[in-house]
Design a protein around this motif. Structure first.
Motif, PDB file in Angstrom:
ATOM      1  N   LEU A   1       0.827  -1.202   0.000  1.00 29.85           N
ATOM      2  CA  LEU A   1       0.000   0.000   0.000  1.00 29.85           C
ATOM      3  C   LEU A   1       0.866   1.258   0.000  1.00 29.85           C
ATOM      4  CD1 LEU A   1      -2.775  -1.098   2.521  1.00 29.85           C
ATOM      5  CD2 LEU A   1      -2.991  -0.902   0.036  1.00 29.85           C
ATOM      6  N   GLU A   2       2.006   1.203   0.663  1.00 33.57           N
ATOM      7  CA  GLU A   2       2.935   2.344   0.669  1.00 33.57           C
ATOM      8  C   GLU A   2       3.388   2.668  -0.748  1.00 33.57           C
ATOM      9  OE1 GLU A   2       5.500   5.382   1.964  1.00 33.57           O
ATOM     10  OE2 GLU A   2       3.904   4.344   3.039  1.00 33.57           O
ATOM     11  N   GLN A   3       3.667   1.635  -1.543  1.00 36.25           N
ATOM     12  CA  GLN A   3       4.078   1.859  -2.933  1.00 36.25           C
ATOM     13  C   GLN A   3       2.917   2.388  -3.770  1.00 36.25           C
ATOM     14  OE1 GLN A   3       5.430  -2.164  -3.502  1.00 36.25           O
ATOM     15  NE2 GLN A   3       7.594  -1.580  -3.394  1.00 36.25           N
TER      16      GLN A   3
ATOM     17  N   ALA B   1      -7.278   2.929   4.301  1.00 34.19           N
ATOM     18  CA  ALA B   1      -7.452   4.299   4.806  1.00 34.19           C
ATOM     19  C   ALA B   1      -6.202   4.801   5.502  1.00 34.19           C
ATOM     20  CB  ALA B   1      -8.650   4.364   5.741  1.00 34.19           C
ATOM     21  N   ALA B   2      -5.443   3.885   6.121  1.00 36.21           N
ATOM     22  CA  ALA B   2      -4.217   4.285   6.804  1.00 36.21           C
ATOM     23  C   ALA B   2      -3.195   4.869   5.833  1.00 36.21           C
ATOM     24  CB  ALA B   2      -3.615   3.081   7.542  1.00 36.21           C
ATOM     25  N   TYR B   3      -3.354   4.567   4.538  1.00 36.29           N
ATOM     26  CA  TYR B   3      -2.450   5.100   3.507  1.00 36.29           C
ATOM     27  C   TYR B   3      -3.166   6.109   2.613  1.00 36.29           C
ATOM     28  CZ  TYR B   3       0.864   1.557   4.949  1.00 36.29           C
ATOM     29  OH  TYR B   3       1.743   0.795   5.682  1.00 36.29           O
ATOM     30  N   GLY B   4      -4.306   6.607   3.062  1.00 34.57           N
ATOM     31  CA  GLY B   4      -5.034   7.609   2.291  1.00 34.57           C
ATOM     32  C   GLY B   4      -5.725   7.066   1.063  1.00 34.57           C
ATOM     33  N   LEU B   5      -6.015   5.767   1.033  1.00 33.39           N
ATOM     34  CA  LEU B   5      -6.627   5.121  -0.123  1.00 33.39           C
ATOM     35  C   LEU B   5      -8.039   4.649   0.223  1.00 33.39           C
ATOM     36  CD1 LEU B   5      -3.515   2.965  -1.068  1.00 33.39           C
ATOM     37  CD2 LEU B   5      -4.327   4.950  -2.365  1.00 33.39           C
ATOM     38  N   HIS B   6      -8.951   4.736  -0.741  1.00 33.56           N
ATOM     39  CA  HIS B   6     -10.304   4.232  -0.498  1.00 33.56           C
ATOM     40  C   HIS B   6     -10.464   2.808  -1.027  1.00 33.56           C
ATOM     41  CE1 HIS B   6     -11.593   4.532  -4.688  1.00 33.56           C
ATOM     42  NE2 HIS B   6     -11.245   5.805  -4.754  1.00 33.56           N
ATOM     43  N   THR B   7     -11.597   2.206  -0.668  1.00 31.63           N
ATOM     44  CA  THR B   7     -11.904   0.825  -1.073  1.00 31.63           C
ATOM     45  C   THR B   7     -13.264   0.783  -1.778  1.00 31.63           C
ATOM     46  OG1 THR B   7     -12.739   0.453   1.172  1.00 31.63           O
ATOM     47  CG2 THR B   7     -10.510  -0.317   0.693  1.00 31.63           C
ATOM     48  N   GLU B   8     -13.511   1.735  -2.658  1.00 28.90           N
ATOM     49  CA  GLU B   8     -14.827   1.882  -3.265  1.00 28.90           C
ATOM     50  C   GLU B   8     -15.095   0.904  -4.401  1.00 28.90           C
ATOM     51  OE1 GLU B   8     -15.274   5.999  -4.324  1.00 28.90           O
ATOM     52  OE2 GLU B   8     -15.011   6.693  -2.268  1.00 28.90           O
ATOM     53  N   VAL B   9     -14.056   0.197  -4.870  1.00 29.45           N
ATOM     54  CA  VAL B   9     -14.228  -0.752  -5.979  1.00 29.45           C
ATOM     55  C   VAL B   9     -13.802  -2.146  -5.528  1.00 29.45           C
ATOM     56  CG1 VAL B   9     -13.670  -1.297  -8.376  1.00 29.45           C
ATOM     57  CG2 VAL B   9     -13.707   1.092  -7.619  1.00 29.45           C
ATOM     58  N   VAL B  10     -14.705  -3.096  -5.672  1.00 32.83           N
ATOM     59  CA  VAL B  10     -14.413  -4.498  -5.367  1.00 32.83           C
ATOM     60  C   VAL B  10     -14.355  -5.295  -6.668  1.00 32.83           C
ATOM     61  CG1 VAL B  10     -15.365  -6.614  -4.378  1.00 32.83           C
ATOM     62  CG2 VAL B  10     -15.375  -4.520  -3.045  1.00 32.83           C
TER      63      VAL B  10
ATOM     64  N   GLU C   1      -6.062   6.959  -6.214  1.00 30.57           N
ATOM     65  CA  GLU C   1      -6.832   7.356  -5.043  1.00 30.57           C
ATOM     66  C   GLU C   1      -7.391   6.189  -4.246  1.00 30.57           C
ATOM     67  OE1 GLU C   1     -11.298   8.147  -6.273  1.00 30.57           O
ATOM     68  OE2 GLU C   1      -9.988   9.543  -7.323  1.00 30.57           O
ATOM     69  N   GLY C   2      -7.365   4.985  -4.804  1.00 35.56           N
ATOM     70  CA  GLY C   2      -7.943   3.858  -4.084  1.00 35.56           C
ATOM     71  C   GLY C   2      -7.434   2.535  -4.594  1.00 35.56           C
TER      72      GLY C   2
ATOM     73  N   GLU D   1     -11.716  -4.587   7.798  1.00 30.61           N
ATOM     74  CA  GLU D   1     -10.255  -4.698   7.920  1.00 30.61           C
ATOM     75  C   GLU D   1      -9.560  -4.133   6.678  1.00 30.61           C
ATOM     76  OE1 GLU D   1      -6.877  -8.270   8.285  1.00 30.61           O
ATOM     77  OE2 GLU D   1      -9.016  -8.725   8.425  1.00 30.61           O
ATOM     78  N   TYR D   2     -10.064  -4.489   5.496  1.00 34.80           N
ATOM     79  CA  TYR D   2      -9.490  -3.951   4.260  1.00 34.80           C
ATOM     80  C   TYR D   2      -9.637  -2.442   4.209  1.00 34.80           C
ATOM     81  CZ  TYR D   2      -7.867  -7.765   1.268  1.00 34.80           C
ATOM     82  OH  TYR D   2      -7.122  -8.768   0.714  1.00 34.80           O
TER      83      TYR D   2
END
Length: 358
Positions: free
Chosen positions: A17-19, A55-64, A27-28, A49-50
Motif C-alpha cells: 500500500l505504501e508503494q 485508509a491508513a495510507y489515504g486510499l479508499h476501497t470503493e471498488v471491489v 486514489e484507491g 479490515e481492508y
C-alpha cells in the motif's frame, strides 16, 4: 477519470500500500476477499479490515473485484437461490462499508485463460500469452497442470476448490447452451440488481477473457451486441459494464472506442490495457503504449474523455520488467508506467479542452 490500483492483500501481493499511494493520481485500491470460496457471504469484520488498512495510507476501497459468482448460479441449479441470497447480503454489507462498484463476471469454469504466464518479449520482459493452437488441442486438465501449478499466489478464477471439480463442472456445462447461460444470467440479475440499486452500488460485468468460446464452454460477454442485450435484461443504472480493453481487444473486430461512446453512463469501471494480436489468433500482453500493441489505447482514452467519464479506471495487467518477481500480470513497475501513460494522454486532452475554452 478516477484512478485505482488492484491489490490482492497483505501476504498475497508483492506490491505494498505504501508503494501504491506513491503512484501519482491513484486514489484507491481495487480489492476482494480472495481466500473466500465463491458463494460465501462476506464477513463484515473482514470488509472493515481492508477498509481500515487502505485508509491508513489515504486510499479508499470503493471498488471491489470480484464478488465471484458461484458455478451453481451459472449452471441454473436449484441450489442457486442459496448462493444468490448470500450474494445479496454481501452487496448490502459492501454498501455499508462505502463500496460503490462491484466488478464480477459470468464466465463458466475459467475466469481467464492463457497458455504462458511468462512469455519472453523481444526486450527481455515477460508477459501473459495466449497461443490459440495449444488451447484448441489441449485437454483443460493439462492447462490446469501447466498454469495453476506455477502460481505462488491465489488467482481469481483459478481457485483450488473450483479446479478440483473440473471434470464434474465440464460434464454439467455440456447441458448448458449459450441461451441457457443468458437465461441464468437474467435470473441472477433480476435478483441482485434491485438490491444493488437500493444500496447505491453499480454492478459492472467483466467481458469474457478471451472473448470467444473455449473448451466447448459457452461464452456470452464478447462484444457490443452482448452488452446491448445485457443492459436490456434489467434496465437499471445499477446494471453496468466493466469495459476491459485487453479482453475485448483480443478480438480485433471489437471497436472499443465506439463501445465507450455507445455505453457511456453505463461504464462505472474501466480496465485499460494493451495486447498485440497476431494473424494466427495468438496474442500477448504488452505495455500500455498504443504503438506497442494492436489496441488503440489513445483512442480509448480520448473516447472516455469526450464522453465525460467520471468512473473508476485501472491499468490492468502489466509486463514483468526490471527483474521484478511478482504475481503474473500484477507487478508494480509496468502498471505504474501504464498509469503515467494514461495520465499523459488524459492531461493532454484536458489541456486541449482548456485551450479551446479560453
Amino acid at each position: 477519470m478516477r484512478m485505482v490500483f488492484r491489490w490482492y492483500g497483505e501476504g498475497n501481493d508483492t506490491v505494498t500500500l505504501e508503494q501504491i499511494r506513491q503512484i501519482p493520481g491513484v486514489e484507491g485500491i481495487v480489492w476482494a476477499l480472495h481466500d473466500l470460496p465463491a458463494g460465501e457471504e462476506w464477513p463484515m469484520e473482514r470488509i472493515a479490515e481492508y477498509k481500515e488498512k487502505a485508509a491508513a495510507y489515504g486510499l479508499h476501497t470503493e471498488v471491489v473485484e470480484s464478488v465471484n459468482v458461484h458455478e451453481d448460479i451459472k449452471l441454473g441449479l436449484p441450489s442457486r437461490d442459496y448462493y444468490i441470497d448470500n450474494y445479496k447480503k454481501t452487496i448490502v454489507k459492501l454498501a455499508e462499508a462505502g463500496v460503490k462498484t462491484i466488478c464480477y463476471n459470468f464466465m463458466p469454469v475459467f475466469d481467464w485463460v492463457r497458455t504462458d504466464l511468462y512469455k519472453e518479449l523481444g526486450d527481455g520482459a515477460t508477459a501473459l500469452f495466449y497461443e490459440k493452437a495449444k488451447i484448441e488441442g489441449m485437454d483443460p486438465a493439462e492447462l490446469v497442470d501447466r498454469i495453476a501449478n506455477e502460481l505462488n499466489f491465489t488467482m481469481p478464477g483459478w481457485e483450488p476448490e473450483r479446479l478440483k471439480q473440473l471434470s464434474p463442472l465440464f460434464a454439467a456445462y455440456r447441458e448448458v447452451s449459450e441461451e441457457q447461460l443468458w437465461s441464468n444470467l437474467r435470473y441472477f440479475l433480476e435478483a441482485i440488481i434491485p438490491v444493488a440499486e437500493d444500496c447505491g452500488i453499480q454492478m459492472a460485468i467483466h467481458p469474457d477473457d478471451p472473448p470467444w468460446p473455449i473448451f466447448g464452454l459457452p461464452r456470452i460477454m464478447t462484444g457490443a451486441d452482448a452488452f446491448r442485450r445485457l443492459l436490456g435484461l434489467v434496465d437499471s443504472p445499477a446494471n453496468g459494464l466493466t469495459l476491459c480493453s485487453g479482453s475485448l481487444g483480443a478480438n480485433p473486430r471489437n471497436d472499443i472506442p465506439a463501445m465507450i461512446r455507445e455505453f457511456a453512463g453505463r461504464i462505472p469501471f474501466a480496465h485499460i490495457r494493451n495486447v498485440r494480436v497476431y494473424d494466427n489468433g495468438d496474442f500477448i500482453e504488452t505495455s500500455h503504449r498504443t504503438s506497442d500493441g494492436t489496441v488503440d489505447i489513445a483512442g480509448i482514452v480520448q473516447a472516455y474523455h469526450q464522453t465525460g467519464f467520471t468512473g473508476y479506471a485501472r491499468p490492468d495487467h502489466g509486463r514483468h520488467i526490471w527483474g521484478e518477481q511478482c504475481r503474473p500480470g500484477y507487478g508494480l513497475y509496468d502498471r505504474a508506467l501504464g498509469i503515467m501513460y494514461l495520465w499523459g494522454l488524459w492531461d493532454s486532452l484536458e489541456h486541449g479542452r482548456k485551450e479551446r475554452l479560453a
